[in-house]
Design a protein around this motif. Structure first.
Motif, PDB file in Angstrom:
ATOM      1  N   GLY A 200       0.826  -1.200   0.000  1.00  0.00           N
ATOM      2  CA  GLY A 200       0.000   0.000   0.000  1.00  0.00           C
ATOM      3  C   GLY A 200       0.860   1.250   0.000  1.00  0.00           C
ATOM      4  O   GLY A 200       0.405   2.316   0.419  1.00  0.00           O
ATOM      5  N   VAL A 201       2.100   1.117  -0.452  1.00  0.00           N
ATOM      6  CA  VAL A 201       2.989   2.277  -0.520  1.00  0.00           C
ATOM      7  C   VAL A 201       2.395   3.292  -1.501  1.00  0.00           C
ATOM      8  O   VAL A 201       2.179   4.456  -1.166  1.00  0.00           O
ATOM      9  CB  VAL A 201       4.414   1.857  -0.924  1.00  0.00           C
ATOM     10  CG1 VAL A 201       5.324   3.085  -1.018  1.00  0.00           C
ATOM     11  CG2 VAL A 201       4.978   0.862   0.089  1.00  0.00           C
ATOM     12  N   ILE A 202       2.147   2.830  -2.713  1.00  0.00           N
ATOM     13  CA  ILE A 202       1.286   3.580  -3.635  1.00  0.00           C
ATOM     14  C   ILE A 202       0.110   2.675  -3.953  1.00  0.00           C
ATOM     15  O   ILE A 202       0.290   1.607  -4.541  1.00  0.00           O
ATOM     16  CB  ILE A 202       2.014   3.993  -4.926  1.00  0.00           C
ATOM     17  CG1 ILE A 202       3.251   4.836  -4.601  1.00  0.00           C
ATOM     18  CG2 ILE A 202       1.070   4.801  -5.822  1.00  0.00           C
ATOM     19  CD1 ILE A 202       4.046   5.243  -5.836  1.00  0.00           C
ATOM     20  N   ALA A 203      -1.068   3.055  -3.520  1.00  0.00           N
ATOM     21  CA  ALA A 203      -2.278   2.254  -3.706  1.00  0.00           C
ATOM     22  C   ALA A 203      -3.039   2.758  -4.931  1.00  0.00           C
ATOM     23  O   ALA A 203      -2.608   3.685  -5.618  1.00  0.00           O
ATOM     24  CB  ALA A 203      -3.138   2.328  -2.448  1.00  0.00           C
ATOM     25  N   LEU A 204      -4.177   2.122  -5.186  1.00  0.00           N
ATOM     26  CA  LEU A 204      -5.010   2.509  -6.336  1.00  0.00           C
ATOM     27  C   LEU A 204      -6.420   2.776  -5.835  1.00  0.00           C
ATOM     28  O   LEU A 204      -7.059   1.894  -5.251  1.00  0.00           O
ATOM     29  CB  LEU A 204      -5.034   1.394  -7.392  1.00  0.00           C
ATOM     30  CG  LEU A 204      -5.569   1.801  -8.773  1.00  0.00           C
ATOM     31  CD1 LEU A 204      -4.532   2.651  -9.517  1.00  0.00           C
ATOM     32  CD2 LEU A 204      -5.927   0.579  -9.609  1.00  0.00           C
ATOM     33  N   GLU A 205      -6.890   4.005  -6.060  1.00  0.00           N
ATOM     34  CA  GLU A 205      -8.265   4.344  -5.678  1.00  0.00           C
ATOM     35  C   GLU A 205      -9.094   4.586  -6.932  1.00  0.00           C
ATOM     36  O   GLU A 205      -8.595   4.460  -8.044  1.00  0.00           O
ATOM     37  CB  GLU A 205      -8.279   5.569  -4.763  1.00  0.00           C
ATOM     38  CG  GLU A 205      -7.792   6.852  -5.407  1.00  0.00           C
ATOM     39  CD  GLU A 205      -7.896   8.066  -4.483  1.00  0.00           C
ATOM     40  OE1 GLU A 205      -8.337   7.913  -3.337  1.00  0.00           O
ATOM     41  OE2 GLU A 205      -7.532   9.169  -4.922  1.00  0.00           O
ATOM     42  N   GLY A 206     -10.373   4.894  -6.748  1.00  0.00           N
ATOM     43  CA  GLY A 206     -11.244   5.166  -7.888  1.00  0.00           C
ATOM     44  C   GLY A 206     -11.749   3.893  -8.531  1.00  0.00           C
ATOM     45  O   GLY A 206     -12.105   2.929  -7.847  1.00  0.00           O
ATOM     46  N   ASP A 207     -11.768   3.876  -9.866  1.00  0.00           N
ATOM     47  CA  ASP A 207     -12.367   2.769 -10.615  1.00  0.00           C
ATOM     48  C   ASP A 207     -11.322   1.680 -10.875  1.00  0.00           C
ATOM     49  O   ASP A 207     -10.943   1.410 -12.012  1.00  0.00           O
ATOM     50  CB  ASP A 207     -12.951   3.312 -11.932  1.00  0.00           C
ATOM     51  CG  ASP A 207     -13.779   2.277 -12.675  1.00  0.00           C
ATOM     52  OD1 ASP A 207     -14.203   1.290 -12.029  1.00  0.00           O
ATOM     53  OD2 ASP A 207     -14.007   2.446 -13.880  1.00  0.00           O
ATOM     54  N   PRO A 215      -3.621   6.288  -8.988  1.00  0.00           N
ATOM     55  CA  PRO A 215      -2.630   6.030  -7.946  1.00  0.00           C
ATOM     56  C   PRO A 215      -2.737   7.038  -6.806  1.00  0.00           C
ATOM     57  O   PRO A 215      -2.993   8.228  -7.031  1.00  0.00           O
ATOM     58  CB  PRO A 215      -1.294   6.181  -8.686  1.00  0.00           C
ATOM     59  CG  PRO A 215      -1.618   5.996 -10.128  1.00  0.00           C
ATOM     60  CD  PRO A 215      -2.997   6.543 -10.307  1.00  0.00           C
ATOM     61  N   LYS A 216      -2.561   6.548  -5.591  1.00  0.00           N
ATOM     62  CA  LYS A 216      -2.592   7.408  -4.405  1.00  0.00           C
ATOM     63  C   LYS A 216      -1.533   6.920  -3.427  1.00  0.00           C
ATOM     64  O   LYS A 216      -1.530   5.750  -3.036  1.00  0.00           O
ATOM     65  CB  LYS A 216      -3.971   7.379  -3.738  1.00  0.00           C
ATOM     66  CG  LYS A 216      -4.097   8.329  -2.551  1.00  0.00           C
ATOM     67  CD  LYS A 216      -5.488   8.272  -1.955  1.00  0.00           C
ATOM     68  CE  LYS A 216      -5.636   9.221  -0.779  1.00  0.00           C
ATOM     69  NZ  LYS A 216      -5.567  10.644  -1.189  1.00  0.00           N
ATOM     70  N   THR A 217      -0.644   7.813  -3.032  1.00  0.00           N
ATOM     71  CA  THR A 217       0.412   7.453  -2.097  1.00  0.00           C
ATOM     72  C   THR A 217      -0.148   7.339  -0.686  1.00  0.00           C
ATOM     73  O   THR A 217      -0.690   8.308  -0.145  1.00  0.00           O
ATOM     74  CB  THR A 217       1.545   8.494  -2.131  1.00  0.00           C
ATOM     75  OG1 THR A 217       2.107   8.533  -3.441  1.00  0.00           O
ATOM     76  CG2 THR A 217       2.635   8.137  -1.134  1.00  0.00           C
ATOM     77  N   LEU A 218      -0.045   6.140  -0.109  1.00  0.00           N
ATOM     78  CA  LEU A 218      -0.427   5.914   1.282  1.00  0.00           C
ATOM     79  C   LEU A 218       0.792   5.659   2.157  1.00  0.00           C
ATOM     80  O   LEU A 218       0.739   5.871   3.369  1.00  0.00           O
ATOM     81  CB  LEU A 218      -1.397   4.722   1.396  1.00  0.00           C
ATOM     82  CG  LEU A 218      -2.709   4.811   0.611  1.00  0.00           C
ATOM     83  CD1 LEU A 218      -3.574   3.584   0.914  1.00  0.00           C
ATOM     84  CD2 LEU A 218      -3.475   6.087   0.933  1.00  0.00           C
ATOM     85  N   GLY A 219       1.857   5.164   1.552  1.00  0.00           N
ATOM     86  CA  GLY A 219       3.087   4.928   2.299  1.00  0.00           C
ATOM     87  C   GLY A 219       2.979   3.842   3.346  1.00  0.00           C
ATOM     88  O   GLY A 219       3.642   3.914   4.381  1.00  0.00           O
ATOM     89  N   VAL A 220       2.164   2.824   3.077  1.00  0.00           N
ATOM     90  CA  VAL A 220       1.902   1.777   4.065  1.00  0.00           C
ATOM     91  C   VAL A 220       2.261   0.404   3.513  1.00  0.00           C
ATOM     92  O   VAL A 220       1.930   0.069   2.373  1.00  0.00           O
ATOM     93  CB  VAL A 220       0.411   1.779   4.483  1.00  0.00           C
ATOM     94  CG1 VAL A 220       0.093   0.597   5.390  1.00  0.00           C
ATOM     95  CG2 VAL A 220       0.052   3.075   5.184  1.00  0.00           C
TER      96      VAL A 220
END
Length: 273
Positions: A200-207, A215-220
């Motif tokens: 989950g470092v860079i995750a994927l949101e939306g569709d 892409p969304k950076t969560l850093g996890v």
């Protein structure tokens, strides 16, 4: 009670390598025997660059392979892509370059064996490489999913269905979302990965889970022995009721309420995902 390790992370090798090694040790990696056959099962859905956040990041795949080689194990990196050739996925996803110089076999799943996963599905065909492996390391990606809301650790194991049988099951069980979720639950329980790491470092949101996502950076980075515990932890992090996730609802419906895992680390509160 299961434990889920939660750490802040980036893909920078000098930071990521000791972190992944520590996670593997904390999950019991010492039990990996020299000469054992270990399946590394990433999410290799379709051809995509690492920064698109569709695939498990190649840096994580390489580091897990390095860990296994240090143990004297025999790693196999394998998956059954949904779209595109395996070779193109390795090239675009950076996996081929990441594994260069390592004594690691990397190929798509090839053969299947029938395993009874329980009613109402009975015996279904699962990748022989997953069934015969001495251990499975499940390297999932944190993404949204248009049908199942999220695709996390447990759903990543659906990739152990080989080739055209995947869309077959999507058509047979996918018309009923909860029936498909039950299939995923029983499949994950039959495969029983020994180790799970969620990127989950860079995750994927939306569709999601493909090119429609953002892409969304969560850093996890998360890790644990139980894929369902990881999925439940993601729900807590995102502020979601687990019953909104069909797979977790199916797991609770079949085996009773899910037990909250113990969190090793600080779980961030991420809203608006």
């Amino acid at each position: 009670m299961s434990t889920v390790i939660v750490r802040q992370a980036t893909y920078e090798h000098a930071m990521l390598r000791p972190l992944v090694f520590q996670m593997m040790e904390a999950m019991g990696g010492a039990e990996i025997a020299r000469g054992s056959r270990i399946l590394i099962k990433p999410n290799l859905l379709s051809p995509a660059a690492p920064d698109q956040a569709i695939l498990t990041h190649p840096a994580i795949i390489r580091i897990v392979a390095e860990y296994l080689l240090e143990k004297g194990a025999k790693p196999l990196v394998a998956d059954s892509p949904a779209i595109g050739s395996f070779g193109k996925i390795l090239q675009m996803g950076g996996v081929r370059d990441a594994l260069r110089g390592l004594d690691v076999e990397c190929r798509p799943f090839q053969n299947s064996v029938k395993i009874d996963i329980g009613e109402p599905f009975g015996a279904i065909e699962i990748a022989e490489e997953a069934v015969r492996a001495d251990a499975i390391i499940n390297l999932a990606k944190l993404k949204t999913h248009s049908q199942m809301l999220l695709t996390l650790a447990a759903k990543n194991l659906f990739g152990c269905i080989v080739g055209y049988r995947k869309p077959e099951w999507h058509m047979r069980a996918g018309v009923d979302r909860q029936m498909f979720a039950r299939l995923l639950v029983q499949l994950a329980r039959a495969i029983r990965p020994s180790f799970n790491i969620l990127d989950g470092v860079i995750a994927l949101e939306g569709d999601g889970p493909g090119r429609g996502g953002v892409p969304k950076t969560l850093g996890v980075l998360m890790a644990g022995r139980d894929p369902f515990a990881i999925d439940l932890t993601v729900c807590r992090m995102l502020g979601l009721d687990p019953c909104e996730v069909p797979l977790l609802k199916a797991a609770a419906d079949t085996d009773g309420p899910l037990v909250e895992p113990e969190i090793d680390g600080t779980l961030p509160a991420i809203r608006g995902f």
